[in-house]
Design a protein around this motif. Structure first.
Motif, mmCIF file in Angstrom:
data_model
loop_
_atom_site.group_PDB
_atom_site.id
_atom_site.type_symbol
_atom_site.label_atom_id
_atom_site.label_comp_id
_atom_site.label_asym_id
_atom_site.label_seq_id
_atom_site.Cartn_x
_atom_site.Cartn_y
_atom_site.Cartn_z
ATOM 1 N N ALA A 134 35.555 -94.663 18.545
ATOM 2 C CA ALA A 134 35.776 -95.327 19.832
ATOM 3 C C ALA A 134 34.880 -96.537 20.090
ATOM 4 C CB ALA A 134 35.649 -94.317 20.968
ATOM 5 N N PRO A 135 33.576 -96.483 19.787
ATOM 6 C CA PRO A 135 32.744 -97.647 20.100
ATOM 7 C C PRO A 135 32.901 -98.823 19.128
ATOM 8 C CG PRO A 135 31.373 -95.864 19.242
ATOM 9 C CD PRO A 135 32.772 -95.338 19.368
ATOM 10 N N SER A 136 33.600 -98.598 18.016
ATOM 11 C CA SER A 136 33.759 -99.679 17.036
ATOM 12 C C SER A 136 34.682 -100.764 17.583
ATOM 13 C CB SER A 136 34.313 -99.133 15.718
ATOM 14 O OG SER A 136 35.637 -98.686 15.877
ATOM 15 N N ARG A 137 34.712 -101.887 16.904
ATOM 16 C CA ARG A 137 35.557 -103.007 17.327
ATOM 17 C C ARG A 137 36.726 -103.157 16.365
ATOM 18 N NH1 ARG A 137 34.088 -105.838 21.460
ATOM 19 N NH2 ARG A 137 31.980 -105.701 22.241
ATOM 20 N N CYS A 138 37.857 -103.544 16.929
ATOM 21 C CA CYS A 138 39.051 -103.790 16.122
ATOM 22 C C CYS A 138 38.769 -104.964 15.191
ATOM 23 C CB CYS A 138 40.234 -104.109 17.034
ATOM 24 S SG CYS A 138 41.719 -104.633 16.132
ATOM 25 N N PRO A 139 39.020 -104.800 13.889
ATOM 26 C CA PRO A 139 38.760 -105.894 12.956
ATOM 27 C C PRO A 139 39.716 -107.079 13.129
ATOM 28 C CG PRO A 139 39.717 -104.031 11.807
ATOM 29 C CD PRO A 139 39.481 -103.589 13.219
ATOM 30 N N THR A 140 40.813 -106.894 13.840
ATOM 31 C CA THR A 140 41.773 -107.973 14.041
ATOM 32 C C THR A 140 41.425 -108.828 15.250
ATOM 33 O OG1 THR A 140 43.510 -106.643 13.037
ATOM 34 C CG2 THR A 140 44.217 -108.504 14.385
ATOM 35 N N CYS A 141 41.080 -108.183 16.369
ATOM 36 C CA CYS A 141 40.878 -108.944 17.613
ATOM 37 C C CYS A 141 39.485 -108.776 18.222
ATOM 38 C CB CYS A 141 41.928 -108.554 18.649
ATOM 39 S SG CYS A 141 41.795 -106.835 19.184
ATOM 40 N N ASN A 142 38.650 -107.933 17.628
ATOM 41 C CA ASN A 142 37.272 -107.713 18.055
ATOM 42 C C ASN A 142 37.154 -107.028 19.418
ATOM 43 O OD1 ASN A 142 34.575 -107.808 17.248
ATOM 44 N ND2 ASN A 142 34.180 -109.636 18.472
ATOM 45 N N ILE A 143 38.204 -106.386 19.889
ATOM 46 C CA ILE A 143 38.155 -105.590 21.121
ATOM 47 C C ILE A 143 37.659 -104.194 20.755
ATOM 48 C CG2 ILE A 143 39.574 -104.503 22.912
ATOM 49 C CD1 ILE A 143 41.452 -106.865 22.778
ATOM 50 N N THR A 144 36.879 -103.580 21.659
ATOM 51 C CA THR A 144 36.422 -102.211 21.426
ATOM 52 C C THR A 144 37.635 -101.297 21.257
ATOM 53 O OG1 THR A 144 34.459 -102.605 22.760
ATOM 54 C CG2 THR A 144 35.047 -100.319 22.373
ATOM 55 N N MET A 145 37.589 -100.447 20.238
ATOM 56 C CA MET A 145 38.734 -99.588 19.927
ATOM 57 C C MET A 145 39.029 -98.591 21.039
ATOM 58 S SD MET A 145 40.408 -100.285 17.206
ATOM 59 C CE MET A 145 41.343 -98.786 17.009
#
Length: 129
Positions: free
Chosen positions: A50-61
Motif C-alpha cells: 500500500a505505501p509504495s508508489r505506482c511505477p507508471t504514474c508515481n501515485i501511492t498504490m
C-alpha cells in the motif's frame, strides 16, 4: 477513493505494469493505483504494498483491488474450464468410437476460436454487470 477501470487499451489493460504478466492468468488479487494501473500480487508485495508508489504514474498504490478484473478473470476461467472439459469429453468419445482421425492437439486447435469467443463473452458479461 474512486475505483477506476483498467487503464490503456484492452490488451494493455490486462498486464501488470511491473512484470508485464497477463493478469488473466494470475491466481491472486489484482491491485490498482488510483489512476487504474494494475499490478499482480507478487509485484505489489515486492514493491512494498500500500505505501509504495505506482511505477507508471508515481501515485501511492493504497489498498485498492480491482475486483471487476478479478471477477472477469474468474468467470472466464470457469467458462473456459467447462468448455475444455466438454471438448476433452467429445474428443474421448470420438477416439472411442473411431470417429475422425484427429489427434487431441488437432481437435483442441480446431476449437481455439470458440475458446477465445467464450473468454470475450465472459469479459463483456462482467463489464455489463
Amino acid at each position: 477513493i474512486p475505483i477506476i477501470g483498467m487503464s490503456g487499451s484492452e490488451e494493455e489493460g490486462w498486464e501488470c505494469v511491473v512484470c508485464l504478466v497477463d493478469l488473466r492468468t494470475a491466481r491472486d488479487f489484482i491491485w490498482q493505483c488510483q489512476a487504474g494501473h494494475l499490478q499482480c500480487t507478487i509485484c505489489y508485495d515486492k514493491l512494498g504494498g500500500a505505501p509504495s508508489r505506482c511505477p507508471t504514474c508515481n501515485i501511492t498504490m493504497g489498498e485498492i483491488r480491482n475486483r471487476l478484473a478479478e471477477r472477469t478473470r474468474d468467470r472466464a476461467t470457469s467458462i473456459l474450464s467447462s468448455k475444455l472439459a466438454s471438448i476433452a469429453a467429445e474428443n474421448q468419445f470420438m477416439k472411442k468410437f473411431g470417429i475422425g482421425d484427429n489427434s487431441a492437439d488437432e481437435f483442441a486447435h480446431g476449437h481455439a476460436e470458440e475458446v477465445v469467443r467464450v473468454v470475450e463473452e465472459a469479459e463483456a458479461a462482467a463489464e455489463a454487470a
